[in-house]
Design a protein around this motif. Structure first.
Motif, PDB file in Angstrom:
ATOM      1  N   MET A   1     -20.979   4.493  39.910  1.00  0.00           N
ATOM      2  CA  MET A   1     -20.292   4.947  41.117  1.00  0.00           C
ATOM      3  C   MET A   1     -21.114   4.479  42.304  1.00  0.00           C
ATOM      4  SD  MET A   1     -19.399   8.792  39.825  1.00  0.00           S
ATOM      5  CE  MET A   1     -18.527   9.403  41.233  1.00  0.00           C
TER       6      MET A   1
ATOM      7  N   ARG B   1     -15.553   9.847  36.554  1.00  0.00           N
ATOM      8  CA  ARG B   1     -15.945   8.831  35.573  1.00  0.00           C
ATOM      9  C   ARG B   1     -14.957   8.759  34.425  1.00  0.00           C
ATOM     10  NH1 ARG B   1     -21.596  10.930  36.189  1.00  0.00           N
ATOM     11  NH2 ARG B   1     -21.083  12.287  34.447  1.00  0.00           N
TER      12      ARG B   1
ATOM     13  N   ASN C   1     -25.339  10.320  39.946  1.00  0.00           N
ATOM     14  CA  ASN C   1     -24.368   9.826  38.968  1.00  0.00           C
ATOM     15  C   ASN C   1     -25.070   9.606  37.635  1.00  0.00           C
ATOM     16  OD1 ASN C   1     -21.915   8.838  37.957  1.00  0.00           O
ATOM     17  ND2 ASN C   1     -22.538   6.736  38.386  1.00  0.00           N
ATOM     18  N   THR C   2     -26.259   9.042  37.711  1.00  0.00           N
ATOM     19  CA  THR C   2     -27.122   9.036  36.543  1.00  0.00           C
ATOM     20  C   THR C   2     -28.069  10.212  36.746  1.00  0.00           C
ATOM     21  OG1 THR C   2     -27.042   6.646  36.480  1.00  0.00           O
ATOM     22  CG2 THR C   2     -28.790   7.710  35.239  1.00  0.00           C
ATOM     23  N   THR C   3     -28.124  11.083  35.759  1.00  0.00           N
ATOM     24  CA  THR C   3     -28.922  12.292  35.947  1.00  0.00           C
ATOM     25  C   THR C   3     -30.401  11.932  36.017  1.00  0.00           C
ATOM     26  OG1 THR C   3     -27.251  13.464  34.712  1.00  0.00           O
ATOM     27  CG2 THR C   3     -29.341  14.594  35.048  1.00  0.00           C
ATOM     28  N   ILE C   4     -31.019  12.338  37.098  1.00  0.00           N
ATOM     29  CA  ILE C   4     -32.437  12.037  37.288  1.00  0.00           C
ATOM     30  C   ILE C   4     -33.272  13.119  36.627  1.00  0.00           C
ATOM     31  CG2 ILE C   4     -34.279  11.900  39.000  1.00  0.00           C
ATOM     32  CD1 ILE C   4     -32.457  10.521  40.850  1.00  0.00           C
TER      33      ILE C   4
ATOM     34  N   LEU D   1     -34.007   4.267  35.522  1.00  0.00           N
ATOM     35  CA  LEU D   1     -32.768   4.844  36.008  1.00  0.00           C
ATOM     36  C   LEU D   1     -31.550   3.983  35.703  1.00  0.00           C
ATOM     37  CD1 LEU D   1     -33.878   6.261  39.400  1.00  0.00           C
ATOM     38  CD2 LEU D   1     -33.023   7.510  37.447  1.00  0.00           C
ATOM     39  N   ARG D   2     -31.796   2.886  35.129  1.00  0.00           N
ATOM     40  CA  ARG D   2     -30.683   1.978  34.894  1.00  0.00           C
ATOM     41  C   ARG D   2     -29.635   2.661  34.030  1.00  0.00           C
ATOM     42  NH1 ARG D   2     -31.710  -2.133  32.028  1.00  0.00           N
ATOM     43  NH2 ARG D   2     -33.853  -2.289  32.723  1.00  0.00           N
ATOM     44  N   SER D   3     -28.421   2.456  34.413  1.00  0.00           N
ATOM     45  CA  SER D   3     -27.398   3.190  33.687  1.00  0.00           C
ATOM     46  C   SER D   3     -26.290   2.264  33.224  1.00  0.00           C
ATOM     47  CB  SER D   3     -26.801   4.249  34.594  1.00  0.00           C
ATOM     48  OG  SER D   3     -26.194   3.612  35.678  1.00  0.00           O
TER      49      SER D   3
ATOM     50  N   GLN E   1     -28.209   3.987  41.998  1.00  0.00           N
ATOM     51  CA  GLN E   1     -28.096   5.414  41.726  1.00  0.00           C
ATOM     52  C   GLN E   1     -27.329   6.068  42.866  1.00  0.00           C
ATOM     53  OE1 GLN E   1     -27.779   8.055  40.084  1.00  0.00           O
ATOM     54  NE2 GLN E   1     -29.782   8.843  39.619  1.00  0.00           N
ATOM     55  N   MET E   2     -26.091   6.437  42.568  1.00  0.00           N
ATOM     56  CA  MET E   2     -25.307   7.147  43.559  1.00  0.00           C
ATOM     57  C   MET E   2     -25.644   8.632  43.430  1.00  0.00           C
ATOM     58  SD  MET E   2     -22.589   9.172  44.365  1.00  0.00           S
ATOM     59  CE  MET E   2     -21.687   9.341  42.851  1.00  0.00           C
TER      60      MET E   2
ATOM     61  N   ARG F   1     -33.394   7.964  27.690  1.00  0.00           N
ATOM     62  CA  ARG F   1     -33.683   9.269  28.273  1.00  0.00           C
ATOM     63  C   ARG F   1     -33.213  10.388  27.342  1.00  0.00           C
ATOM     64  NH1 ARG F   1     -36.657  10.327  33.069  1.00  0.00           N
ATOM     65  NH2 ARG F   1     -37.812   8.475  32.553  1.00  0.00           N
ATOM     66  N   GLN F   2     -32.043  10.185  26.777  1.00  0.00           N
ATOM     67  CA  GLN F   2     -31.525  11.197  25.854  1.00  0.00           C
ATOM     68  C   GLN F   2     -32.505  11.408  24.716  1.00  0.00           C
ATOM     69  OE1 GLN F   2     -27.599  10.385  24.408  1.00  0.00           O
ATOM     70  NE2 GLN F   2     -26.723  10.149  26.447  1.00  0.00           N
TER      71      GLN F   2
ATOM     72  N   TYR G   1     -23.994   3.383  26.051  1.00  0.00           N
ATOM     73  CA  TYR G   1     -24.814   4.229  25.226  1.00  0.00           C
ATOM     74  C   TYR G   1     -24.626   3.843  23.774  1.00  0.00           C
ATOM     75  CZ  TYR G   1     -25.288   7.254  29.254  1.00  0.00           C
ATOM     76  OH  TYR G   1     -25.569   7.779  30.474  1.00  0.00           O
TER      77      TYR G   1
ATOM     78  N   SER H   1     -22.728   6.162  21.128  1.00  0.00           N
ATOM     79  CA  SER H   1     -22.017   7.232  21.778  1.00  0.00           C
ATOM     80  C   SER H   1     -20.653   6.720  22.215  1.00  0.00           C
ATOM     81  CB  SER H   1     -22.803   7.726  22.983  1.00  0.00           C
ATOM     82  OG  SER H   1     -22.107   7.444  24.176  1.00  0.00           O
TER      83      SER H   1
ATOM     84  N   ALA I   1     -24.866  13.005  23.263  1.00  0.00           N
ATOM     85  CA  ALA I   1     -24.429  11.612  23.311  1.00  0.00           C
ATOM     86  C   ALA I   1     -22.965  11.478  23.706  1.00  0.00           C
ATOM     87  CB  ALA I   1     -24.675  10.942  21.971  1.00  0.00           C
TER      88      ALA I   1
ATOM     89  N   PHE J   1     -18.131  14.596  39.288  1.00  0.00           N
ATOM     90  CA  PHE J   1     -18.561  13.248  38.903  1.00  0.00           C
ATOM     91  C   PHE J   1     -18.021  12.914  37.513  1.00  0.00           C
ATOM     92  CE2 PHE J   1     -22.764  12.766  41.524  1.00  0.00           C
ATOM     93  CZ  PHE J   1     -22.025  12.908  42.672  1.00  0.00           C
TER      94      PHE J   1
ATOM     95  N   PHE K   1     -23.138  14.897  32.010  1.00  0.00           N
ATOM     96  CA  PHE K   1     -24.312  14.202  32.525  1.00  0.00           C
ATOM     97  C   PHE K   1     -24.316  12.773  32.013  1.00  0.00           C
ATOM     98  CE2 PHE K   1     -25.581  18.655  32.066  1.00  0.00           C
ATOM     99  CZ  PHE K   1     -25.914  18.934  33.372  1.00  0.00           C
ATOM    100  N   GLN K   2     -24.519  11.865  32.930  1.00  0.00           N
ATOM    101  CA  GLN K   2     -24.647  10.472  32.509  1.00  0.00           C
ATOM    102  C   GLN K   2     -26.141  10.190  32.348  1.00  0.00           C
ATOM    103  OE1 GLN K   2     -21.581   7.381  33.446  1.00  0.00           O
ATOM    104  NE2 GLN K   2     -23.100   6.773  34.923  1.00  0.00           N
ATOM    105  N   ILE K   3     -26.568  10.146  31.111  1.00  0.00           N
ATOM    106  CA  ILE K   3     -27.994   9.979  30.838  1.00  0.00           C
ATOM    107  C   ILE K   3     -28.177   8.758  29.952  1.00  0.00           C
ATOM    108  CG2 ILE K   3     -30.054  11.101  29.898  1.00  0.00           C
ATOM    109  CD1 ILE K   3     -28.514  13.768  30.126  1.00  0.00           C
ATOM    110  N   PRO K   4     -29.007   7.821  30.365  1.00  0.00           N
ATOM    111  CA  PRO K   4     -29.233   6.634  29.537  1.00  0.00           C
ATOM    112  C   PRO K   4     -29.794   7.026  28.171  1.00  0.00           C
ATOM    113  CG  PRO K   4     -30.206   6.357  31.724  1.00  0.00           C
ATOM    114  CD  PRO K   4     -29.761   7.785  31.613  1.00  0.00           C
ATOM    115  N   PRO K   5     -29.473   6.251  27.147  1.00  0.00           N
ATOM    116  CA  PRO K   5     -29.843   6.613  25.773  1.00  0.00           C
ATOM    117  C   PRO K   5     -31.344   6.841  25.592  1.00  0.00           C
ATOM    118  CG  PRO K   5     -28.501   4.633  25.811  1.00  0.00           C
ATOM    119  CD  PRO K   5     -28.712   5.007  27.225  1.00  0.00           C
TER     120      PRO K   5
END
Lengths: 360, 1054
Positions: free
Chosen positions: B933, B984, A11-14, B917-919, B743-744, A88-89, B923, B926, A77, B980, A82-86
């Motif tokens: 999830m 979302r 869900n968060t892109t690794i 990995l914290r989400s 992290q799902m 990381r972006q 943003y 943005s 952005a 996904f 992709f859900q990427i934390p800022p």
């Protein structure tokens, strides 16, 4: 028996920074796996080569999917895929737009055309950077060039805002764009000793002092205000010729500088002997800058006409600084010399460029 | 005309280039609901059109509102040729029909095309105006709330649990209609997507009607599935548990409600007053969970498996397993009989006393009998072939209303299975089945129907109609920590062989040696150490066959498959030194030439159950020395593994203290003492232990290849790497200090087999496939260590011959190691407190308040330790609770005015630990709000304050340029990421910031590499929610333990 399909989607892109770097460096999946194994990540995490391969392929795929977004970092952005934390972006963008100094030296000042791109395999062999990475870097230059070409306003700021780059990287790109636009010659053998950062510094000087945008002559927003040199200024530079064509003025200038420097430097004699040559060199460069062709040779001229003679006379940087300071200032004391503003604007840049370029 | 649906198309962005000449697009939008269509103007030459349309209004029936999705199509205008479709958005407006859910859908939604995937986004606004009053409205089952969550949703309170609801609808699959030959793949896919949307809506409405009939207002544990039966049709079926829920909103008011009050004040029972009204002893302070029980009641448990055939003409399925036949343990103890009597009345009226819940309100689940399951193999016949006189199924739009008397409908199939489950439960002395679920596996014309659940005895507390009267409220006094383990059946009449001992917690009732269940670990259960994921994997070849012969072959194989799976589970459980399985899910998948069986569960050591014996290997006729050596080597390996596992999972059972009946409970603290000996604790077993000495050293005879294989399988399972734990349940015993890092993920693998493999070869491959997948997950998630993979949900499929597909969805959650240790020391076994459902604590708090108001002097009488301990903190909690409410209200108000992302900003709470990995942060700069999830029903460190409605989405993706899209992996990777993204986006549009109880119920992948084609269908569901972080509250509290309870109490008030 084979794994036919293998995907992992979070869900968060690794994204693994290390693998990202390998991808950016143009490693194949297999090479990347080798590098990772050597890096010891396996022992660290009790993983097998198989696991590493699967992970690397997965990451590579993710990066490939992201690449199209990275071409327009602003999209990263507000895209939804992709859900990427800022943070990381920011990392993704910064690294994607990062380049190798050795690569950029090869293409700096060249036209960012298809022809140049075709020659990238030579560059790749020469620099040892993979062709894939070379292409990415080249495409980045070209992309930035194309985007800012159509934008108004300050160059660095445009790059920073449009590509979300950190300040230093934005300045470097400004230098690359500036060089590509003016087609400065940087590839000659005599210029090989200069690093990209030397050129980037000089580009900064030129952008800040010699372009239209530099002196606020324009009503702020004008196309190419930072990319093109101020024509009017270049025209005015011709007036400086008087410093070498007027014999009196030249002698006067020489005696002023020599008086000021006597006893302050070990290379006084050489300097005294060479003064006229050096002065002619610098003023001639100024006078010729109105021709586009001579603009291209700006750096080679600086080296040939000034830096090399000084170097063969074993000037130190301190000598150089001293000389240029007094050379610049003394001109203002000359009675018949009227072009103080142009002289200051010209010599300011020349001095800092030469000082920067004066090294082994 | 009860409703007016209004939609406004605001803008689009990132549209694809549709006109190559100009590199631009002339986009317009069609908005369709039912048969009404509106269009926006064409916005010429832009990839970011601003339509800013008027409000399109649809005046529609309530039925349509429930059934139909709002369909938005974005097109490119073309003057000379037909307009090109860019893509579609289906919007489920169901959440807008319930006053307690969302009020508006507003946001950027991905425009989806089944061939090209996501192609830009569209910004829409959707609202529903309801003209009529609520009463009128309720007539049409609108307003019934649906939850995928298999527990009482946080921020609700269960007033009544009505029971099982089910429904199925059937239709022709558009993919198999004649018209499919002449239409484009896109048209066919869209017809399918739309149909499934319609069917889901219809199904939901019908289930809603049933719920209303039962007097409920919500469905919890709603599980909807699709059966793609190919030519014989498309079945959409759903099951769920009807409840009457009450929103916990006016907290102080309900707390003083007199109706709820007067817990019994039986002096002898310390925990009684709280426990009986469903309040567990797990109140704020470190109360011992392991309370004493007094009433006589027999312990319980077992594992029963039954695979039974439907009694169709063929009787294709055999009876198998260890489940009992007819004799039911009805004549249990007198107390038990009484208990039954009470709940019977409530349950008897129900056709099926089934509950899809896996987590229960405190006091609801009394005893657990064991797993019950039933399977049946059916043949799907052609629908349109009346010439075949013997057709077994008919295609109708609605089986229930039109074919109730038709014996061979799918409904009837399921009915048989449910009946069987019911009788199995009865055989175990249980009147209810909990953690119930149903599934199918289809290959060509053969279909395996499966159902499984856990036989249990439930309290009547939530089941009686009318106001609860106090006398009936306490059926029994059971300590919550071990009560559910006590056997519900009569020990003289055990339906299957089992060794019973006295409960190791209370020493009063009988417990089985091993307990298998399909439910989640009860929060109040006493557990030693940590748990872990245990899987049994099995592959069996079968001959290719057709029709009935095929069905017969499969049903003959099934019992062996199940038996072996069971043996594997048992062995692996013992290898880990554990004695109970929770969340057991056995999946049997059928292919043309093989059957796959995958059983997943979470193993734990229940303190109440005896320590499992080791595993002993016995060779055949010991003859030569090398063989002996080999055996003893293996034995040593096994013993070593057990020791290692016990260390890893911190299984140090407390020494059993000899005690006289009725003596005070030993301090729970003692449990944290180390008990290293890995040998079973039989030497400490007290005199009342009737089991014999070195009981159950599990003997494995390796005189046949199967056993060798078993042992192999046992020892090849690689241990989880350091820092990782895994389970397939909601919570992991022994871990509580979750950080906010979650992290799902979904991972899918397809493996191609060689032809001509033996069973053993297949087994190994399948087992390795699962193991390697797990290893990859651990590696991927290594940055989250220490972390636990929760709700690891494996699904296997055989998409075609020689292919095995394994899909996993789970969530990785980081936890704080130091704190775990600290807490572990402080409060011996209160490992679960943190994870206790907020709902439970809500109830509990409620009652504590009651006790104070209704019985003015609760402390006057010498109560038990726990109560004394809990009262002062109850008051504390009350005051801080109100403060929290105010705080929350504030946050929420802000949140509702602004967008979701700004709401997150409104509570920028310090996070426990910073992790890459914290989400959860919005943003910066943005416009995309972060949506979390999780397959779990909760979000660690956060409070769910509102449920916005169910998310149930079905997507098809197809490509005819597979290579260009990165091959099968690239194709599926993109598709899952798109799914996904769409989930979302829809959650964010509802105003939510998370999906809980998320699951991917279907992932059907088909490829044809030769044609460069692939197709995939994905069905996902979950509950859209709004959560707020609670970390600020944690900071304010001093004592760690009370902090936990406090914070989990807070927040629901809105």
């Amino acid at each position: 028996m084979s794994v036919e399909l293998d995907v992992f989607v979070g869900n968060t892109t690794i994204m693994d920074k290390e693998v990202y770097q390998l991808w950016l460096n143009g490693y194949t999946v297999n090479d990347a796996v080798k590098v990772r194994i050597e890096g010891g990540v396996m022992e660290e995490c009790e993983a097998s080569a198989e696991v590493l391969l699967s992970d690397t392929m997965d990451q590579y795929r993710t990066f490939q999917m992201c690449e199209r977004l990275l071409h327009h970092p602003a999209k990263l952005a507000n895209q939804l895929l992709f859900q990427i934390p800022p943070d990381r972006q920011a990392m993704l963008i910064e690294r994607y737009y990062a380049f190798d100094d050795s690569f950029v030296r090869e293409v700096l000042g060249k036209k960012l055309s298809k022809g140049t791109k075709k020659d990238l395999d030579d560059v790749s062999t020469k620099t040892g950077i993979t062709l894939k990475s070379c292409r990415r870097q080249f495409d980045n230059f070209k992309r930035v060039f194309k985007v800012v070409e159509e934008l108004k306003g300050p160059l660095v700021e445009n790059i920073r805002q449009h590509f979300l780059l950190p300040d230093q990287l934005a300045r470097d790109y400004a230098a690359i764009v500036f060089f590509a636009n003016n087609r400065f010659e940087t590839g000659k053998k005599k210029l090989q000793y200069l690093t990209f950062q030397d050129f980037a510094f000089c580009a900064g000087q030129l952008i800040n002092n010699w372009t239209l945008g530099a002196v606020g002559k324009t009503n702020n927003m004008m196309e190419d205000m930072d990319v093109d040199l101020d024509k009017e200024f270049l025209q005015d530079l011709k007036d400086l010729k008087i410093l070498i064509t007027d014999k009196d003025l030249l002698d006067q200038h020489k005696s002023l500088v020599c008086n000021a420097l006597r006893g302050k430097t070990n290379v006084f004699n050489e300097m005294e002997a060479n003064f006229k040559n050096l002065s002619r060199g610098l003023v001639n460069i100024a006078a010729k800058l109105i021709n586009a062709k001579d603009v291209r040779d700006f750096f080679i001229d600086l080296v040939e006409k000034f830096i090399e003679p000084c170097r063969s006379d074993k000037w130190t940087s301190i000598d150089m600084n001293l000389y240029l300071t007094h050379y610049t200032n003394s001109a203002h004391i000359l009675d018949t010399f009227k072009h103080h503003a142009v002289w200051t604007r010209y010599m300011g840049v020349i001095k800092s460029c030469i000082l920067r370029m004066y090294h082994d | 005309m009860p409703g007016r649906l209004k939609a406004k198309i605001v803008a689009g962005r990132h549209l694809p280039v549709m006109d190559r000449a100009s590199d631009l697009t002339d986009a317009f939008v069609e908005v369709k609901f039912g048969n009404t269509t509106f269009k926006t103007d064409v916005y010429p030459k832009s990839l970011n059109p601003q339509w800013n349309s008027e409000w399109f209004k649809f005046e529609v029936d309530d039925e349509d509102l429930q059934d139909e999705p709002l369909q938005i199509t974005v097109l490119d205008h073309d003057t000379y040729s037909a307009n090109d479709a860019i893509g579609k958005v289906y919007i489920d407006i169901d959440p807008l029909l319930c006053s307690e859910a969302a009020t508006v859908i507003s946001g950027w939604l991905p425009i989806y095309d089944t061939i090209h995937g996501i192609r830009g986004e569209i910004n829409v606004l959707v609202k529903v105006d309801l003209f009529n009053d609520l009463n009128r409205f309720r007539q049409s089952s609108c307003g019934v709330k649906f939850f995928c969550t298999t527990s009482i949703p946080r921020c609700y309170r269960a007033i009544m649990v009505h029971g099982f609801v089910e429904e199925l609808v059937v239709n022709e699959d558009p993919e198999y209609q004649w018209i499919d030959r002449i239409r484009t793949p896109r048209a066919s896919n869209e017809a399918r997507q739309r149909l499934i949307f319609l069917m889901s809506g219809e199904l939901q409405r019908k289930i809603g009607l049933k719920v209303l009939e039962m007097g409920g207002n919500a469905v919890v544990g709603y599980l909807q599935c699709f059966d793609l039966e190919g030519e014989s049709g498309l079945v959409v079926r759903a099951i769920g548990t009807a409840c009457t829920l009450e929103k916990i909103s006016t907290f102080p008011a309900t707390a003083t409600h007199p109706n709820n009050s007067s817990p019994s004040k039986d002096m002898k029972e310390p925990g009684f007053g709280e426990e009986a009204p469903g309040v567990p002893l797990s109140s704020g302070p470190p109360t011992p969970l392991r309370a004493q029980t007094f009433s006589s009641f027999s312990p319980s448990k077992s594992y029963s498996r039954q695979s039974s055939s439907s009694d169709t003409e063929l009787s294709l399925t055999p009876k198998t397993g260890m489940g009992s036949g007819g004799s039911a343990g009805k004549e249990a103890g007198p107390l038990k009989a009484l208990l039954k009597q009470q709940t019977q009345s409530a349950l008897e009226q129900r056709e099926y006393p089934f509950f899809t819940l896996t987590i229960f309100p405190p006091g609801f689940l009394l005893h657990v009998g064991g797993v019950v399951s039933a399977r049946s193999v059916k043949l799907l016949d052609r629908i349109h072939n009346p010439a075949l006189g013997n057709t077994r199924s008919y295609k109708l739009l609605d089986w229930n209303s039109f074919t109730a008397d038709e014996p061979e409908t799918r409904d009837a199939w399921w009915e048989e299975i449910r009946q069987e489950i019911k009788s199995h439960a009865k055989a175990l002395g249980c009147h209810a089945v909990v953690g119930y679920s149903e599934s199918t596996s289809i290959c060509e014309e053969v279909c395996i129907l499966s159902a499984s659940g856990t036989a249990a005895i439930l309290s009547s507390r939530f089941m009686q109609d009318g106001p609860l009267d106090t006398e009936h409220r306490f059926e029994e006094v059971v300590s919550p920590g071990c009560g559910f383990c006590h056997i519900p059946y009569d020990e003289l009449n055990i339906p299957f062989p089992a060794q019973l001992t006295y409960c190791y917690c209370c020493r009063r009732y009988k417990v089985p040696d091993v307990l298998f269940t399909t439910i989640d670990l009860p929060t109040e259960a006493n557990v030693t150490g940590k748990g872990c994921l245990i899987q049994a994997r099995l592959c069996r070849t079968k001959k290719k066959a057709q029709g009935e012969g095929n069905a017969m072959a499969i049903s003959n194989l099934l019992p062996f498959l199940e038996y072996e799976l069971h043996t594997q589970l048992m062995n692996k459980l013992k290898l880990r030194g554990m004695n109970a399985l929770f969340g057991l899910r056995i999946q049997i998948s059928v292919g043309e030439t093989m059957l796959l069986g995958l059983a997943s569960a979470t193993g734990v050591y229940l303190t109440a159950l005896p320590s499992p014996g080791g595993i002993q290997i016995a060779g055949k006729t010991p003859s030569d020395i090398t063989y002996e050596q080999h055996i003893s080597n293996m034995q040593k390996k096994i013993n070593d593994t057990i020791t290692k596992n016990k260390e890893q999972y911190e299984i140090n059972p407390p020494e059993v203290v000899e005690e006289i009946i009725g003596s005070p409970i030993p301090e729970p603290r003692q449990r944290s003492r180390l008990f290293r000996s890995h040998s079973e604790s039989s030497d400490e077993v007290s005199e009342i232990d009737l089991s014999h000495g070195k009981k159950d050293a599990f003997v494995l005879e390796i005189d046949d290849t199967d056993a060798v294989e078993d042992i192999h399988a046992l020892l090849t399972d690689s241990p989880t790497p350091a820092g990782f734990y895994s389970c397939n349940t909601e919570i992991m015993p022994g871990i509580q200090n979750w950080t906010s890092a979650i992290q799902m993920f979904t991972s899918v693998r397809v493996f191609r087999l060689n032809a001509n493999l033996t069973n053993q070869g297949l087994n190994k491959i399948f087992s390795d496939l699962c193991e390697n997948l797990l290893k990859s997950l651990y590696f991927k998630l290594r940055s989250m260590v220490p972390c636990c993979l929760c709700h690891l949900n494996f699904t296997v499929a055989i998409p075609e011959d020689e292919l095995i597909q394994v899909a996993v969805t789970a969530v990785a959650m980081s936890f704080d190691k130091e704190q775990t240790l600290e807490n572990g020391k402080r409060s011996g076994e209160k490992t679960l407190i943190k994870a206790i459902t907020e709902n439970d604590e809500q109830l509990q708090f409620n009652l504590e308040l009651n006790a104070e108001s209704s019985s003015p002097n609760p402390l006057g009488s010498p109560k038990g330790l726990s109560e004394v301990g809990s009262h002062p903190s109850a008051r504390d909690r009350c005051s801080s609770w109100i403060e929290q409410l105010k705080l929350k209200a504030h946050t929420i108000r802000r949140g509702s005015v602004k967008t979701t992302s700004s709401m997150e900003k409104a509570s920028p709470l310090p996070e426990g630990r910073s992790r890459s990995l914290r989400s959860n942060r919005s943003y910066s700069g943005s416009s995309v709000a972060v949506v979390k999830m999780t397959p779990l029903s909760f979000i660690p460190g956060a409070k769910i304050i509102k449920y916005l409605g169910i998310i149930n989405m079905f997507f098809i993706r197809e490509t005819s340029s597979l290579r260009e899209e990165g091959g099968v992996s690239g194709f599926l990777h993109t598709f899952i990421a798109e799914v996904f993204a769409m989930v979302r986006a829809h959650v964010a549009a509802l105003g939510g910031n998370a999906v809980v109880s998320y699951s991917m119920k279907e992932c059907v992948f088909m490829e044809n590499p030769n044609k460069n084609q692939a197709q995939c269908l994905i069905n996902v569901s979950g509950d859209a929610v709004i959560f707020v972080r609670e970390s600020e509250l944690e900071l304010t509290s001093v004592q760690p333990q009370s902090a936990t309870t406090q914070t989990s109490n807070g927040g629901e008030g809105t």
